[in-house]
Design an enzyme around this catalytic site. Structure first.
Site, short mmCIF file in Angstrom:
data_model
loop_
_atom_site.label_atom_id
_atom_site.label_comp_id
_atom_site.label_asym_id
_atom_site.label_seq_id
_atom_site.Cartn_x
_atom_site.Cartn_y
_atom_site.Cartn_z
CG HIS A 95 -1.89 0.96 1.44
ND1 HIS A 95 -1.64 2.26 1.82
CD2 HIS A 95 -3.22 0.88 1.27
CE1 HIS A 95 -2.79 2.93 1.90
NE2 HIS A 95 -3.77 2.11 1.56
CG ASP B 245 1.06 -2.74 5.98
OD1 ASP B 245 0.27 -2.84 6.94
OD2 ASP B 245 0.87 -1.97 5.01
CD GLN C 216 -6.53 -4.24 4.32
OE1 GLN C 216 -7.49 -4.88 4.77
NE2 GLN C 216 -6.67 -2.98 3.93
N1 PLP Z 1 -1.41 -0.77 4.85
C1 PLP Z 1 -2.36 -1.42 4.17
C2 PLP Z 1 -2.06 -2.77 3.60
C3 PLP Z 1 -3.61 -0.84 4.00
O1 PLP Z 1 -4.55 -1.49 3.30
C4 PLP Z 1 -3.85 0.45 4.55
C5 PLP Z 1 -5.15 1.11 4.35
O2 PLP Z 1 -5.93 0.74 3.49
C6 PLP Z 1 -2.84 1.07 5.28
C7 PLP Z 1 -1.62 0.43 5.40
C8 PLP Z 1 -3.07 2.39 5.93
O3 PLP Z 1 -3.85 2.21 7.10
P1 PLP Z 1 -4.46 3.40 7.94
O4 PLP Z 1 -5.78 3.72 7.31
O5 PLP Z 1 -4.63 2.85 9.32
O6 PLP Z 1 -3.52 4.54 7.92
#
Ligand code: PLP
Length: 411
Positions: free
Chosen positions: A126, A203, A206
């Site tokens: 992301h 990360d 999800q």
């Molecule tokens: N990482 C992934 C894989 C995501 O899907 C998202 C948001 O869709 C994020 C990070 C960012 O998350 P946040 O909305 O908590 O900032």
């Protein structure tokens, strides 16, 4: 743990899902990768905080201040328990996964990156887990190298060994792709990275609502999470780091709480986790996240995953029956997310037309432009993403809505 998963009972826990459209039908919410709905327990925890003990944490010696601090710190313990961290002090609260990635890039960068060092970023990432590392290129002269995704949405493991070099300081990879639902073989990836002396950031934004995670079994160095994607409030998130590593890292925000002593021209940083939690944190949201973790942990992962796997497999089978629909990627393990494109209809039109049938889908690049370019979807894709409350009947409603969309856009 241990309670058998009953989807209808679970749906009743979420007030937003009890709403009906003009025909008396419930809303079909399939945008869980963007944010999940919140169970009553989480809403109650927020209300309880604001109506009964609203006070700042770590500073109030009066009862409300102490209760707020205790509840806030309890979330840290619950999170540590949820992800199998050895010590709650290894959990640092943030306002979301984006803030967590930015924080990690900055503090790891300050301490470990030298000009010409390399960072490996998977193409599944992301933007929240790409751009903060890319920003380190201009700040510290490091070089980001992309790790390619194959057509089926899997990372190409055979590439990894040649990507890892003596200069590779860090590798970062998602636990679950927010576009394809791919679950990369993290243990193997981490093992190979560590054999090269490379730090690993996972990360898990999800993943946390959908599968069990144990950071000690994984042996990842850092991991980020998002509270609002695991049935908790918006404005809550965290990162985990191995204690021995966190203790070597400098603070990235200055302010109250993060310091031990301050003189007019200097300060000494506090111990972890306070070192990374400057200023007033999102106290209510973190307490709400604790309630979300309690909510999740009442189910057994086995039964919850069996339910979600059944719904997503049904969705894949149902959508694949339409000759015009093409599911994006076919990873060996897919969790919670199913993206697709439809011949002759722009993804934005699909999402907008099914919305007339009270179905919430998302369309676009999903903050993954490099992945979209790699897989050659210049207009983006449509994404259906699932939570514990989704059902096969909802997939049927999506299929019926798509049939109507086909009549609006015949081939
Ligand atoms: N990482 C992934 C894989 C995501 O899907 C998202 C948001 O869709 C994020 C990070 C960012 O998350 P946040 O909305 O908590 O900032």
């Amino acid at each position: 743990m241990g309670k058998v998963f009953d989807v209808q009972a679970a749906r009743n826990d979420f007030p937003a899902l009890t709403q009906r459209d003009a025909k008396g039908q419930p809303i079909v919410y399939l945008d869980n990768a963007a944010t999940t709905q919140k169970p009553q327990k989480v809403l109650d925890a927020l209300m309880d905080f604001y109506t009964r003990y609203n006070a700042n944490v770590h500073r109030g010696y009066y009862e409300w201040g102490q209760r707020a601090t205790e509840a806030y710190e309890n979330t840290r313990k619950r999170l540590a328990n949820l992800i199998g961290a050895a010590d709650p002090q290894e959990i640092i609260f943030t306002r979301g996964a984006t803030e967590a990635c930015n924080a990690l890039a900055e503090i790891i960068g300050q301490r470990y990156f030298q000009p010409d060092d390399e960072i490996i970023l998977s193409e599944l990432e992301h933007h929240a887990n790409q751009i903060p590392w890319q920003m380190q290129q201009t700040k510290r002269g490091v070089r980001v190298k992309g790790w390619h995704v194959k057509e089926d949405g899997e990372l190409d493991l055979s590439q990894l060994d040649s990507l890892l070099t003596a200069k590779t300081k860090l590798l970062t990879v998602t636990h679950v792709s927010n576009v394809i639902g791919t679950v990369p073989p993290l243990r193997e990836i981490i093992r190979r990275a560590h054999a090269n002396g490379t730090l690993v950031v996972i990360d898990a934004a999800q993943a946390l609502a959908h599968l069990p995670i144990n950071v000690q079994t994984l042996d990842c160095d850092f991991l980020v999470g998002s509270g609002h994607k695991m049935y908790g409030p918006m404005g809550s998130g965290f990162f985990y780091g191995k204690r021995a590593l966190l203790e070597t890292l400098p603070p990235y925000h200055g302010g109250g709480t993060m310091m031990e002593t301050v003189t007019i021209d200097s300060f000494t940083p506090a111990a972890i986790p306070a070192r990374f939690e400057a200023g007033t944190p999102p106290v209510a949201d973190i307490i709400g996240l604790g309630a979300a973790i309690d909510y999740l942990q009442q189910f057994s992962w086995k039964s919850l995953m069996a339910h979600e796997d059944q719904v997503i497999a049904y969705a894949e089978k149902t959508l694949s029956q339409f000759p015009r629909v093409h599911v994006v990627g076919h990873p060996p393990q897919r969790t919670a997310v199913l993206s697709f494109v439809i011949d002759g209809i722009h993804p934005h039109d699909v999402a907008s037309l099914v919305s007339d049938h009270h179905i919430a889908l998302r369309a676009g690049y999903h903050c993954c432009q490099p992945l979209m370019h790699r897989l050659q979807y210049p207009g983006g894709v449509v994404r259906a993403s699932f939570g514990l409350y989704n059902t096969c009947e909802e997939v049927d409603r999506l299929a019926q809505a798509l049939e109507k969309v086909f009549t609006v856009f015949p081939l």
